[in-house]
Design an enzyme around this catalytic site. Sequence first.
Site, PDB file in Angstrom:
ATOM      1  NE  ARG A   1      27.561  28.423 -17.229  1.00  0.00           N
ATOM      2  CZ  ARG A   1      28.136  27.262 -17.524  1.00  0.00           C
ATOM      3  NH1 ARG A   1      28.971  26.702 -16.678  1.00  0.00           N
ATOM      4  NH2 ARG A   1      27.886  26.658 -18.668  1.00  0.00           N
TER       5      ARG A   1
ATOM      6  NE  ARG B   1      35.805  12.795 -13.372  1.00  0.00           N
ATOM      7  CZ  ARG B   1      36.144  13.280 -14.543  1.00  0.00           C
ATOM      8  NH1 ARG B   1      36.026  14.572 -14.790  1.00  0.00           N
ATOM      9  NH2 ARG B   1      36.620  12.497 -15.486  1.00  0.00           N
TER      10      ARG B   1
ATOM     11  CG  ASN C   1      40.484  13.294 -13.350  1.00  0.00           C
ATOM     12  OD1 ASN C   1      40.775  13.971 -12.357  1.00  0.00           O
ATOM     13  ND2 ASN C   1      40.246  12.004 -13.278  1.00  0.00           N
TER      14      ASN C   1
ATOM     15  CE  LYS D   1      37.711  20.304 -19.092  1.00  0.00           C
ATOM     16  NZ  LYS D   1      37.318  19.752 -17.772  1.00  0.00           N
TER      17      LYS D   1
ATOM     18  N   PRO E   1      38.399  14.816 -24.420  1.00  0.00           N
ATOM     19  CG  PRO E   1      36.138  15.343 -24.161  1.00  0.00           C
ATOM     20  CD  PRO E   1      37.137  14.265 -23.935  1.00  0.00           C
ATOM     21  CD  GLU E   2      42.179  16.909 -19.246  1.00  0.00           C
ATOM     22  OE1 GLU E   2      42.846  17.891 -18.874  1.00  0.00           O
ATOM     23  OE2 GLU E   2      42.283  15.789 -18.743  1.00  0.00           O
TER      24      GLU E   2
END
Length: 264
Positions: free
Chosen positions: A120, A253, A161, A52, A2-3
């Site tokens: 946010r 990461r 990532n 996401k 999941p991106e």
Amino acid sequence: MPEGHTIHRLARTLRARLVGQALGASSPQGPFAGGAVRIDGRVLDRVDAHGKHLFLGFDAEWVHIHLGLFGRVTVVDGPAPTPRGAVRLRLVGDEASLDLRGPTVCQLIDEADKQALHDRLGADPLRRDADPDKAYERLRRRRLPLGAILLDQSVVAGVGNVYRAELLHRAALSPHREAQHLKEHEWVGLWDDTVRQLRAGARSGRIVTTDREHRERPTGRARRLDAHYVYQRVSLPCRRCGSAVLSGELGARTIFWCPTCQGR
DNA sequence: ATAATATGGTGAT
DNA sequence: TCACCCTATTATC
């Protein structure tokens, strides 16, 4: 896997297959789907996505889902299959059903909670209301390397990532470059490419960031597509210039980059 | 059988 | 900065 592109693609699928229907909700391998099973029997009104995060609207309430690193959603046509593995939430419509496994978040929230999440989250390249200027302002205020900023969901929402590494490579920007020194035209180029890449990902369901001329033509049985320039290619040749790809830690990461194409 | 890995994020220290 | 949560698949013994 999941991106942001995955979530938006999923949102489209759900709009086509489940919206407007009264859904049966259950939790086969429960015990909990964060209270989401309470929407059992109610009509799915609308589906929204921001970065996401996925939101399934039932009147004034929303099922908020975040897949995290391991989470997966599968949608199948026809009768709901025998549950396999740990199905936390199952939604069954007239002609299709959805199974949710391994989410970080699955909870029932109200409009105010949802709004707080939007507030946010930063600019989502896949949303119409995305404000790249605001993202640039936030980005320039931070004293962090560009590679770390791109993973900050309050700046840009939806990049993960894989896209981080690939987008910086495509833009010929070092991940270690201080974000506050990023020129406006560099940001505009990076943002525009981010929009293009995530759109392509949402359409295809895969992250393929290499341009056509950099993909080896698949031959024989092993039809592996050269999908990335640098991601997961430590010590292997950069697909643009052939230099050995480097890796390191950035933003908690693993980052991959080409020292030739991206400096340093 | 057991371990390592993965496209993510939070909360405590 | 670290520990930890969630699941499935692949690698290693």
